[in-house]
Design a protein around this motif. Structure first.
Motif, short mmCIF file in Angstrom:
data_model
loop_
_atom_site.label_atom_id
_atom_site.label_comp_id
_atom_site.label_asym_id
_atom_site.label_seq_id
_atom_site.Cartn_x
_atom_site.Cartn_y
_atom_site.Cartn_z
N VAL A 190 -20.44 -18.75 -42.67
CA VAL A 190 -21.38 -18.87 -41.55
C VAL A 190 -21.28 -17.69 -40.60
CG1 VAL A 190 -22.00 -20.28 -39.55
CG2 VAL A 190 -21.38 -21.39 -41.69
N LEU A 191 -20.06 -17.25 -40.29
CA LEU A 191 -19.85 -16.22 -39.27
C LEU A 191 -19.65 -14.82 -39.84
CD1 LEU A 191 -17.33 -18.23 -37.04
CD2 LEU A 191 -19.80 -18.10 -36.79
N GLY A 192 -19.29 -14.72 -41.11
CA GLY A 192 -18.96 -13.43 -41.68
C GLY A 192 -17.46 -13.25 -41.78
N ARG A 193 -17.02 -12.40 -42.71
CA ARG A 193 -15.60 -12.25 -42.99
C ARG A 193 -14.84 -11.54 -41.88
NH1 ARG A 193 -13.55 -12.93 -47.94
NH2 ARG A 193 -12.09 -11.22 -47.63
N ASP A 194 -15.53 -10.82 -41.01
CA ASP A 194 -14.85 -10.03 -39.98
C ASP A 194 -15.05 -10.59 -38.58
OD1 ASP A 194 -13.93 -8.26 -41.90
OD2 ASP A 194 -15.67 -6.94 -41.72
N HIS A 195 -15.26 -11.89 -38.48
CA HIS A 195 -15.46 -12.49 -37.16
C HIS A 195 -14.10 -12.90 -36.56
CE1 HIS A 195 -16.90 -15.26 -34.05
NE2 HIS A 195 -18.06 -14.61 -34.14
N PRO A 196 -13.92 -12.80 -35.23
CA PRO A 196 -12.64 -13.20 -34.62
C PRO A 196 -12.24 -14.64 -34.89
CG PRO A 196 -13.93 -11.90 -33.07
CD PRO A 196 -14.81 -12.12 -34.25
N ASP A 197 -13.21 -15.55 -35.01
CA ASP A 197 -12.85 -16.94 -35.32
C ASP A 197 -12.26 -17.06 -36.72
OD1 ASP A 197 -13.63 -17.72 -32.88
OD2 ASP A 197 -15.44 -18.80 -33.49
N TYR A 217 -0.44 -11.39 -46.28
CA TYR A 217 -1.85 -11.06 -46.52
C TYR A 217 -2.73 -11.61 -45.40
CZ TYR A 217 -6.54 -11.49 -48.48
OH TYR A 217 -7.89 -11.45 -48.66
N TYR A 218 -2.51 -12.89 -45.02
CA TYR A 218 -3.35 -13.51 -44.01
C TYR A 218 -3.15 -12.86 -42.65
CZ TYR A 218 -4.17 -17.21 -47.47
OH TYR A 218 -4.52 -17.91 -48.59
N TYR A 219 -1.89 -12.60 -42.28
CA TYR A 219 -1.64 -11.98 -40.98
C TYR A 219 -2.20 -10.56 -40.91
CZ TYR A 219 1.43 -15.58 -39.03
OH TYR A 219 1.92 -16.74 -38.49
N CYS A 220 -2.02 -9.80 -42.00
CA CYS A 220 -2.54 -8.42 -42.02
C CYS A 220 -4.06 -8.41 -41.92
CB CYS A 220 -2.08 -7.70 -43.29
SG CYS A 220 -0.32 -7.29 -43.30
N ARG A 221 -4.69 -9.34 -42.61
CA ARG A 221 -6.15 -9.40 -42.54
C ARG A 221 -6.61 -9.81 -41.13
NH1 ARG A 221 -10.07 -13.60 -45.69
NH2 ARG A 221 -11.98 -12.94 -44.67
N ILE A 249 -8.90 -7.59 -38.45
CA ILE A 249 -10.14 -8.08 -37.80
C ILE A 249 -10.04 -7.91 -36.29
CG2 ILE A 249 -11.53 -10.13 -37.34
CD1 ILE A 249 -10.78 -11.13 -40.14
N TYR A 250 -8.91 -8.32 -35.70
CA TYR A 250 -8.75 -8.22 -34.25
C TYR A 250 -8.85 -6.77 -33.78
CZ TYR A 250 -7.30 -13.10 -33.68
OH TYR A 250 -7.26 -14.46 -33.63
N GLU A 251 -8.20 -5.86 -34.49
CA GLU A 251 -8.21 -4.46 -34.06
C GLU A 251 -9.59 -3.84 -34.19
OE1 GLU A 251 -3.60 -3.06 -34.95
OE2 GLU A 251 -5.12 -2.80 -36.50
N ASP A 301 -6.18 -3.35 -27.62
CA ASP A 301 -5.59 -3.90 -26.41
C ASP A 301 -5.87 -5.40 -26.24
OD1 ASP A 301 -4.56 -1.48 -25.69
OD2 ASP A 301 -6.30 -0.89 -24.49
N ASP A 302 -6.53 -6.03 -27.21
CA ASP A 302 -6.79 -7.46 -27.10
C ASP A 302 -5.47 -8.24 -27.24
OD1 ASP A 302 -9.05 -9.62 -27.22
OD2 ASP A 302 -7.60 -10.20 -28.75
N PRO A 303 -5.28 -9.29 -26.44
CA PRO A 303 -4.01 -10.04 -26.51
C PRO A 303 -3.70 -10.59 -27.90
CG PRO A 303 -5.27 -10.68 -24.58
CD PRO A 303 -6.17 -9.79 -25.38
N ASN A 304 -4.73 -10.93 -28.68
CA ASN A 304 -4.49 -11.49 -30.01
C ASN A 304 -3.86 -10.48 -30.95
OD1 ASN A 304 -5.75 -14.28 -29.93
ND2 ASN A 304 -7.44 -13.05 -29.16
N VAL A 305 -4.05 -9.19 -30.70
CA VAL A 305 -3.43 -8.17 -31.54
C VAL A 305 -1.92 -8.24 -31.41
CG1 VAL A 305 -3.19 -5.69 -31.92
CG2 VAL A 305 -5.44 -6.65 -31.46
N ALA A 306 -1.42 -8.26 -30.17
CA ALA A 306 0.03 -8.34 -29.96
C ALA A 306 0.59 -9.66 -30.49
CB ALA A 306 0.34 -8.19 -28.48
#
Length: 531
Positions: free
Chosen positions: A324-331, A354-358, A362-364, A370-375
């Protein structure tokens, strides 16, 4: 002339409604029997009249029959009045029942009104205190700026030092907010995109308002208010819309979240399964709301330790969101984080990486470095590396987080402006050369990091310190741990109410997060320990 009151009449005045009805029924039975007896006598008299020939005897019988007819008419009149009394009694009972129902509704409305008045009063008090605090802080700020100007002339501070001293201390806070607060702007955007693509259901505003009120009550521990409020709303929705309606599923999700907070996992799982069934029937199998319910159910199973049962639910939610959202969506990245944690608890570390790297990629790309989810995602990935003994890879990630935080707060790294981990390693190399109590004398501006109110930075400092200690770098470990301790103490002094939250966020080297949808278009986080 005085009126005499007979004992029988006085006794009738004291009868209750039930006794009156019972007596009326007995009277009806007696009148029916008397009527039947009179009719039989009248019938026999009519037969006698036909048989008599003499006029005198016939007239006498006629008079008797007339008297009997009048008596029968009076009996029928009495029966009619008794039946009217029975009908009136039934009507009064129905009115009394309706009156009791209305009274119950009025009591419930009065209770809800009182709850809302209490919440409004508390909110107004908090607002007033906040306004007073803001006014006081503004005055203190003006005073400090004035004192800083005086100090500049007294001490001869250089322009470069003045520039460094004016760096806003909230810069690192913006980079690393509280681990329990996820940005909602992306989530609202994703919900809007999903609804547009599906062209269908959108959560009504009244349910969003009710959800916010219920979550506020639950956060205060007032479950005795939150649960009845949810149940009443659910009952009203089922009466107006029927059980198989998307609004009912939304309300089931809200009630399930309240039960989950009370550790009533079986009740919450039953409600979520019911909500999932309704949404699949009414919205289709690939609707974003179905993905949100699947995610909530997976988180619930994860809290109960049922990771194998939770994993396929989480994967299905991921497939729906990708579609629905696409493979590169933050959700999608949030769902990848949840799936990675489920796999980590099962020891599937290749899939976890694999999941964390992917998710990190996406977040970067979508939200920036600088987004908090990256850290946070880097911290989670480092936790996975630690469990596999990949200390070098984990160390690199921790250093990246601290370096980025340093650059955000103090500018680019150079020989005169080094992040804290570099100072810690230099202290390790020059072990024993520095005097005790002089840990921060040569650390440039990093001592200001103790003023940073950031659980993510604090967690990273403690995790990297624990890693140094595991590698035998005790001096470097003590440096980072002391910096983390100072940061936490000063953060608690600034805001004591949130100190408990920061303690939980830094309690474990393997602290990771579940992102879980709360079914009102927003998402929250549930903290887990990966051990």
């Amino acid at each position: 002339m005085s009126t005499m009151v007979y004992p029988h009449e006085e006794r009738l005045e004291k009868l209750t409604q039930e006794e009156i009805i019972s007596s009326t029924k007995l009277v009806i039975q007696g009148l029916e029997a008397l009527k039947s007896e009179h009719n039989s006598i009248l019938h026999s008299l009519l037969e006698t009249i036909q048989c008599l020939k003499k006029d005198e005897e016939a007239s006498s019988v006629h008079e008797k029959s007339n008297l009997l007819r009048k008596s029968v008419e009076m009996i029928e009149l009495g029966l009619g009045e008794a039946q009217v009394m029975m009908a009136l009694s039934s009507h009064l009972n129905a009115m009394e029942s309706e009156k009791q129902k209305l009274r119950a509704q009025v009591r419930r409305l009065c209770q809800e009104n009182q709850w809302l008045r209490d919440e409004l009063a508390n909110t107004q008090q908090k607002l007033q205190k906040s306004e007073q605090s803001v006014a006081q802080l503004e005055e203190e700020k003006k005073h400090l700026e004035f004192m800083n100007q005086l100090k500049k002339y007294d001490d001869g501070t250089s322009p470069e030092e003045e520039k460094n001293s004016e760096t806003p201390k909230d810069a690192l806070d913006d980079l690393f907010p509280n681990d329990e607060d996820y940005p909602v702007s992306h989530q609202h955007n994703s919900a809007a995109v999903a609804a547009a693509q599906q062209g269908g259901y959108e959560i009504p505003a009244r349910l969003r308002t009710l959800h916010n009120l219920v979550i506020q009550y639950a956060a205060q521990g007032r479950y005795e208010v939150a649960v009845p409020l949810c149940k009443q709303a659910l009952e009203d929705l089922e009466k107006t819309s029927g059980h198989d309606h998307p609004d009912v599923a939304t309300m089931l999700n809200i009630l399930a979240l309240v039960y989950r907070d009370q550790n009533k996992y079986k009740e919450a799982a039953h409600l979520l399964n019911d909500a999932l069934s309704i949404r699949e029937k009414t919205l289709g199998n690939d609707h974003p709301a179905v993905a949100a319910t699947l995610n909530n159910l997976a988180v619930l199973y994860g809290k109960r330790g049922k990771y194998k049962e939770a994993e396929p639910l989480c994967k299905r939610a991921l497939e729906i969101r990708e579609k629905v959202l696409g493979r590169d969506h933050p959700d999608v990245a949030k769902q990848l984080n949840n799936l990675a944690l489920l796999c980590q608890n099962q020891g599937k570390y290749e899939e976890v990486e694999y999941y964390y790297c992917r998710a990190l990629d996406i977040y970067e790309k979508r939200l920036g470095p600088d987004d908090p989810n990256v850290a946070k995602t880097k911290n989670n990935l480092a936790s996975c590396y630690l469990k596999q003994g990949k200390y070098k890879e984990a160390e690199i990630l921790y250093k990246e987080i601290l370096t980025r935080a340093h650059e955000k707060e103090f500018g680019s790294v150079d020989a005169e402006n080094k992040p804290i981990w570099m100072h810690a390693e230099e202290r390790e190399e020059s072990k024993g050369k520095l005097a005790d109590g002089n840990h921060y004398g040569e650390y440039g501006g990093w001592y200001k990091a103790c003023k940073v109110n950031s659980p993510t930075v604090n967690t990273t400092l403690r995790n990297l310190g624990a890693l140094y200690r595991k590698q035998g770098k005790l001096e470097a470990a003590e440096t980072l741990e002391e910096c983390a301790m100072r940061s936490r103490r000063q953060g608690a002094a600034v805001d004591p109410q949130r100190d408990g939250e920061r303690r939980r966020s830094t309690a474990s080297i393997s602290s990771v997060k579940y992102d879980c949808s709360n079914e009102a278009g927003e998402e929250g986080s549930v903290e887990w320990n990966g051990a």
